[in-house]
Design a protein around this motif. Structure first.
Motif, PDB file in Angstrom:
ATOM      1  N   LYS A 188      -1.482 -11.286   2.001  1.00 10.47           N
ATOM      2  CA  LYS A 188      -1.894 -11.245   0.477  1.00 10.47           C
ATOM      3  C   LYS A 188      -2.458 -10.047   0.347  1.00 10.47           C
ATOM      4  O   LYS A 188      -3.175  -9.145   1.134  1.00 10.47           O
ATOM      5  CB  LYS A 188      -2.840 -12.262   0.217  1.00 10.47           C
ATOM      6  N   TYR A 189      -1.780  -9.238  -0.819  1.00 11.11           N
ATOM      7  CA  TYR A 189      -2.332  -8.094  -1.215  1.00 11.11           C
ATOM      8  C   TYR A 189      -2.863  -7.743  -2.785  1.00 11.11           C
ATOM      9  O   TYR A 189      -2.254  -8.646  -3.343  1.00 11.11           O
ATOM     10  CB  TYR A 189      -1.012  -7.051  -1.137  1.00 11.11           C
ATOM     11  N   ASN A 190      -3.808  -7.112  -2.796  1.00 15.83           N
ATOM     12  CA  ASN A 190      -4.255  -7.122  -4.409  1.00 15.83           C
ATOM     13  C   ASN A 190      -3.328  -5.616  -4.965  1.00 15.83           C
ATOM     14  O   ASN A 190      -3.107  -4.672  -4.299  1.00 15.83           O
ATOM     15  CB  ASN A 190      -5.731  -6.719  -4.514  1.00 15.83           C
ATOM     16  N   ILE A 191      -2.688  -5.968  -5.916  1.00 14.19           N
ATOM     17  CA  ILE A 191      -1.868  -4.737  -6.590  1.00 14.19           C
ATOM     18  C   ILE A 191      -2.846  -4.453  -7.885  1.00 14.19           C
ATOM     19  O   ILE A 191      -3.410  -5.065  -8.787  1.00 14.19           O
ATOM     20  CB  ILE A 191      -0.522  -5.494  -7.248  1.00 14.19           C
ATOM     21  N   LEU A 192      -2.775  -2.889  -7.697  1.00 19.84           N
ATOM     22  CA  LEU A 192      -3.248  -2.519  -9.104  1.00 19.84           C
ATOM     23  C   LEU A 192      -2.376  -1.555  -9.512  1.00 19.84           C
ATOM     24  O   LEU A 192      -2.000  -0.425  -9.302  1.00 19.84           O
ATOM     25  CB  LEU A 192      -4.613  -1.484  -8.363  1.00 19.84           C
ATOM     26  N   TYR A 234       4.482   5.217 -14.225  1.00 24.77           N
ATOM     27  CA  TYR A 234       3.547   3.895 -13.816  1.00 24.77           C
ATOM     28  C   TYR A 234       3.243   4.058 -12.259  1.00 24.77           C
ATOM     29  O   TYR A 234       4.063   4.397 -11.344  1.00 24.77           O
ATOM     30  CB  TYR A 234       4.754   2.611 -14.038  1.00 24.77           C
ATOM     31  N   LYS A 235       2.086   3.624 -11.944  1.00 30.73           N
ATOM     32  CA  LYS A 235       1.607   3.754 -10.543  1.00 30.73           C
ATOM     33  C   LYS A 235       1.147   2.326 -10.056  1.00 30.73           C
ATOM     34  O   LYS A 235       0.549   1.730 -10.842  1.00 30.73           O
ATOM     35  CB  LYS A 235       0.494   4.697 -10.546  1.00 30.73           C
ATOM     36  N   LYS A 277       1.618   2.800  -1.809  1.00 27.70           N
ATOM     37  CA  LYS A 277       1.478   3.065  -3.304  1.00 27.70           C
ATOM     38  C   LYS A 277       2.980   3.816  -3.765  1.00 27.70           C
ATOM     39  O   LYS A 277       3.754   4.324  -3.034  1.00 27.70           O
ATOM     40  CB  LYS A 277       0.395   4.138  -3.521  1.00 27.70           C
ATOM     41  N   MET A 278       3.160   3.672  -4.908  1.00 26.60           N
ATOM     42  CA  MET A 278       4.484   4.022  -5.614  1.00 26.60           C
ATOM     43  C   MET A 278       4.150   4.499  -7.109  1.00 26.60           C
ATOM     44  O   MET A 278       3.184   4.091  -7.698  1.00 26.60           O
ATOM     45  CB  MET A 278       5.336   3.075  -5.631  1.00 26.60           C
ATOM     46  N   THR A 279       5.131   5.377  -7.457  1.00 33.39           N
ATOM     47  CA  THR A 279       5.120   5.974  -8.827  1.00 33.39           C
ATOM     48  C   THR A 279       6.451   5.850  -9.403  1.00 33.39           C
ATOM     49  O   THR A 279       7.615   6.287  -8.621  1.00 33.39           O
ATOM     50  CB  THR A 279       4.719   7.249  -8.844  1.00 33.39           C
TER      51      THR A 279
END
Length: 200
Positions: free
Chosen positions: A55-59, A71-72, A86-88
């Protein structure tokens, strides 16, 4: 009161637009705060569970409340320690590329790479710790969110150390927020590193 988590699968995630994900995150936080009386320190978490059960926390960060050009999206370990990916995405495009979708669907591979780096880093730190007698640390100043230290390394130390390893060593190998080496000087017996470490 405990946090409220919103879980989403990789399949659902890649079918959504980044703007939808950011808006969902913002609305869910607002709703949870209003209905359940949570304060802003107990923020709702958006959780992605990969195909391996990790599981991962998405910010997600959008223009709403943040001054960004696109959008990041940041993916952290479940305990919020360690940035896995991370992505943009530009505001104009508002869709994931094929490569980004592939990275999300296979984020477990990125996690494995992260875990391997952490283990290698920890092993190196433990190796350096065997030579503590050759290293002395003197904190020279404290500031808001940072401190500065002089690290003196005896030239007789039997291993080769890189400057960034010295910086990590004085922060117990955390170095979470980075830092900088201000200067390096030498005496006949020691190499002296003046290092600023950021703590916030």
């Amino acid at each position: 009161m405990n946090n409220i988590n919103f879980e989403i699968s990789p399949y659902q995630f890649v079918r959504m637009k980044p703007s939808e994900i950011c808006e969902l995150f913002n609305r869910f936080n607002k709703t949870a705060t209003g209905i359940f009386g949570l304060n802003y320190d107990n923020k709702t978490k958006m959780i992605l569970e990969d195909l391996k059960g990790n599981k991962y926390n998405i910010l997600p960060l959008s223009l709403k409340g943040y001054l960004v050009s696109g959008y990041k999206l940041y993916f952290y370990n479940e305990n919020d320690v360690g940035l896995i990916y991370k992505m943009t995405v530009s505001l104009e495009d508002d869709c994931f590329t094929s490569d980004q979708k592939n990275q999300i669907m296979n984020i477990h591979e990125l996690k494995q790479e992260y875990d391997n780096r952490k283990k290698k880093s920890k092993d190196r730190y433990e190796e350096i710790c065997k030579y503590r007698e050759y290293i002395s640390i003197e904190r020279t100043s404290n500031g808001y969110g940072k401190y500065t230290s002089d690290v003196k390394v005896k030239k007789t130390i039997p291993i080769e150390l890189k400057p960034d390893e010295i910086a990590k060593y004085i922060d117990d190998w955390n170095y979470c927020f980075g830092g900088k080496i201000n200067s390096i000087s030498e005496t006949d017996e020691e190499t002296i590193y003046n290092i600023t470490v950021y703590t916030d």
